[in-house]
Design a protein around this motif. Structure first.
Motif, PDB file in Angstrom:
ATOM      1  N   LEU A 108       0.825  -1.203   0.000  1.00 45.76           N
ATOM      2  CA  LEU A 108       0.000   0.000   0.000  1.00 45.76           C
ATOM      3  C   LEU A 108       0.862   1.257   0.000  1.00 45.76           C
ATOM      4  O   LEU A 108       0.560   2.247  -0.693  1.00 45.76           O
ATOM      5  CB  LEU A 108      -0.921  -0.011   1.216  1.00 45.76           C
ATOM      6  CG  LEU A 108      -1.887   1.167   1.369  1.00 45.76           C
ATOM      7  CD1 LEU A 108      -2.848   1.211   0.183  1.00 45.76           C
ATOM      8  CD2 LEU A 108      -2.656   1.056   2.680  1.00 45.76           C
ATOM      9  N   TRP A 109       1.975   1.226   0.731  1.00 50.45           N
ATOM     10  CA  TRP A 109       2.867   2.391   0.775  1.00 50.45           C
ATOM     11  C   TRP A 109       3.498   2.666  -0.598  1.00 50.45           C
ATOM     12  O   TRP A 109       3.560   3.811  -1.038  1.00 50.45           O
ATOM     13  CB  TRP A 109       3.949   2.149   1.827  1.00 50.45           C
ATOM     14  CG  TRP A 109       4.949   3.255   1.936  1.00 50.45           C
ATOM     15  CD1 TRP A 109       6.112   3.405   1.233  1.00 50.45           C
ATOM     16  CD2 TRP A 109       4.871   4.397   2.797  1.00 50.45           C
ATOM     17  NE1 TRP A 109       6.773   4.547   1.596  1.00 50.45           N
ATOM     18  CE2 TRP A 109       6.026   5.186   2.554  1.00 50.45           C
ATOM     19  CE3 TRP A 109       3.947   4.824   3.745  1.00 50.45           C
ATOM     20  CZ2 TRP A 109       6.275   6.369   3.242  1.00 50.45           C
ATOM     21  CZ3 TRP A 109       4.187   6.004   4.424  1.00 50.45           C
ATOM     22  CH2 TRP A 109       5.336   6.758   4.178  1.00 50.45           C
ATOM     23  N   THR A 110       3.966   1.604  -1.246  1.00 52.66           N
ATOM     24  CA  THR A 110       4.589   1.806  -2.564  1.00 52.66           C
ATOM     25  C   THR A 110       3.565   2.242  -3.606  1.00 52.66           C
ATOM     26  O   THR A 110       3.896   3.019  -4.523  1.00 52.66           O
ATOM     27  CB  THR A 110       5.271   0.510  -3.022  1.00 52.66           C
ATOM     28  OG1 THR A 110       4.318  -0.577  -2.985  1.00 52.66           O
ATOM     29  CG2 THR A 110       6.445   0.172  -2.111  1.00 52.66           C
ATOM     30  N   ASP A 111       2.326   1.780  -3.502  1.00 47.47           N
ATOM     31  CA  ASP A 111       1.300   2.209  -4.448  1.00 47.47           C
ATOM     32  C   ASP A 111       0.943   3.678  -4.272  1.00 47.47           C
ATOM     33  O   ASP A 111       0.685   4.387  -5.255  1.00 47.47           O
ATOM     34  CB  ASP A 111       0.050   1.352  -4.281  1.00 47.47           C
ATOM     35  CG  ASP A 111       0.267  -0.092  -4.725  1.00 47.47           C
ATOM     36  OD1 ASP A 111       1.238  -0.334  -5.480  1.00 47.47           O
ATOM     37  OD2 ASP A 111      -0.505  -0.968  -4.294  1.00 47.47           O
ATOM     38  N   VAL A 112       0.913   4.137  -3.020  1.00 46.34           N
ATOM     39  CA  VAL A 112       0.515   5.521  -2.766  1.00 46.34           C
ATOM     40  C   VAL A 112       1.653   6.487  -3.052  1.00 46.34           C
ATOM     41  O   VAL A 112       1.456   7.541  -3.675  1.00 46.34           O
ATOM     42  CB  VAL A 112       0.016   5.663  -1.310  1.00 46.34           C
ATOM     43  CG1 VAL A 112      -0.229   7.139  -0.967  1.00 46.34           C
ATOM     44  CG2 VAL A 112      -1.255   4.861  -1.111  1.00 46.34           C
ATOM     45  N   THR A 113       2.867   6.148  -2.590  1.00 51.61           N
ATOM     46  CA  THR A 113       4.001   7.074  -2.707  1.00 51.61           C
ATOM     47  C   THR A 113       4.848   6.842  -3.940  1.00 51.61           C
ATOM     48  O   THR A 113       5.635   7.715  -4.325  1.00 51.61           O
ATOM     49  CB  THR A 113       4.890   6.968  -1.464  1.00 51.61           C
ATOM     50  OG1 THR A 113       5.430   5.639  -1.387  1.00 51.61           O
ATOM     51  CG2 THR A 113       4.089   7.264  -0.202  1.00 51.61           C
TER      52      THR A 113
END
Length: 331
Positions: free
Chosen positions: A144-149
């Protein structure tokens, strides 16, 4: 008719051909015959392999080589501090959660209590896999972090460190502390809590002076059990993939399987067994002492006295009931 009925209800004692009851010496062969099969099975399945391990560990220079190695000392220190840290975390978290489940009414409280019983049957690697799916390198949180940032990697990389092993052990072993605590709380007299609350004692003081003394035997028993289990935990350390974390069970696995050094593996295993047996003896002593607690004759006055030392006696306003009373689940 009545005498015959009473005579028929009295159990008869087996007698010998001479008319007397069998002597203890005559019952001894039957007792030995009944006890012999489980003793033989125990000796073949457990005692004989253990004797082979001890015999293999007595190879010339095996103990000196293992005790003098840096890997053994590091594994021993890592095992002890992980076990102690996990036990402390389980005691604090288990006590807090048990207080909420036992004394704070909320929807689904009984379902949570039942789930704790089911949780005790889960294998340890299942909880570790769940944590890996959540916080692993390619877990949900990092994804989720890599998808958002748009970053190449997520910030959650702690599962492959000793802190990740500690988190997994606390997560898995906390219910083993909660179960005896919930059993102890279910036997508490609610009158103690009501009297202390009516005299003006704050919730923290009630927990410290009324609930905590009652929970000490359960805390000691649960903590001793968790400490023994953490010392022998293998699946959590293996499935987290923490490369820099080597405990005594992992050292046994590495010496026996990876290095084929069976003498050193047996030495480490004997040390691990000795520590576990010693701690288990302490655990049994704690549970026995907790089961022989003396009966209290005046529990309510003692609770009232403890609460009354701090709170002044004040008359409640007319028309308003005394507030602050702790309520049990379902009360």
């Amino acid at each position: 008719m009545t005498a015959e009925r009473v005579r028929g209800s009295v159990p008869t004692v087996p007698r010998t051909p001479s008319g007397g009851t069998p002597a203890p010496a005559e019952r001894m062969p039957t007792t030995i015959l009944w006890a012999l099969p489980p003793v033989v099975v125990l000796a073949l399945v457990f005692l004989y392999p253990l004797a082979l391990v001890v015999q293999e560990s007595l190879a010339p220079g095996a103990y000196a080589d293992v005790f003098g190695s840096e890997a053994f000392r590091k594994a021993l220190v890592t095992t002890v501090w992980l076990a102690v840290g996990a036990t402390a975390g389980c005691l604090v978290l288990g006590f807090a959660l048990a207080l909420v489940v036992a004394f704070v009414p909320f929807p689904g409280g009984k379902a949570v209590s039942k789930f704790i019983d089911v949780f005790l049957s889960f294998p340890s690697f299942l909880i570790t896999l769940a944590l890996l799916f959540l916080y692993g390198t390619v877990g949900m949180a990092n994804g989720l972090w890599t998808d958002v940032t748009g970053a190449e990697a997520g910030p959650f990389q702690f599962l492959t460190t000793p802190w990740g092993v500690l988190l997994a052990e606390i997560t898995y072993f906390t219910p083993f502390v909660m179960r005896p605590l919930l059993a102890a709380f279910s036997q508490m007299e609610t009158a103690q809590l009501e009297v202390a609350s009516s005299l003006g004692a704050k919730p923290l003081r009630i927990v410290r002076q009324v609930i905590l003394p009652e929970a000490l035997p359960a805390l000691a028993a649960g903590g001793s059990l968790v400490l023994v289990m953490c010392l022998n935990e293998f699946g959590i350390v293996l499935f987290t993939g923490a490369k820099g974390v080597t405990t005594l069970p992992m050292l046994v696995y590495g010496k026996a399987i990876l290095e084929s050094d069976y003498a050193a593996a047996c030495v480490v295993a004997v040390v691990n067994v000795a520590i576990s047996v010693g701690l288990y003896a302490v655990y049994r002593a704690v549970t026995r002492s907790g089961g022989r607690r003396p009966a209290r004759t005046s529990a309510v006055p003692s609770a009232a006295t403890a609460a009354g030392r701090e709170a002044p006696r004040r008359r409640a306003p007319r028309g308003r009931p005394t507030e602050g009373r702790l309520r049990r689940v379902g009360a």
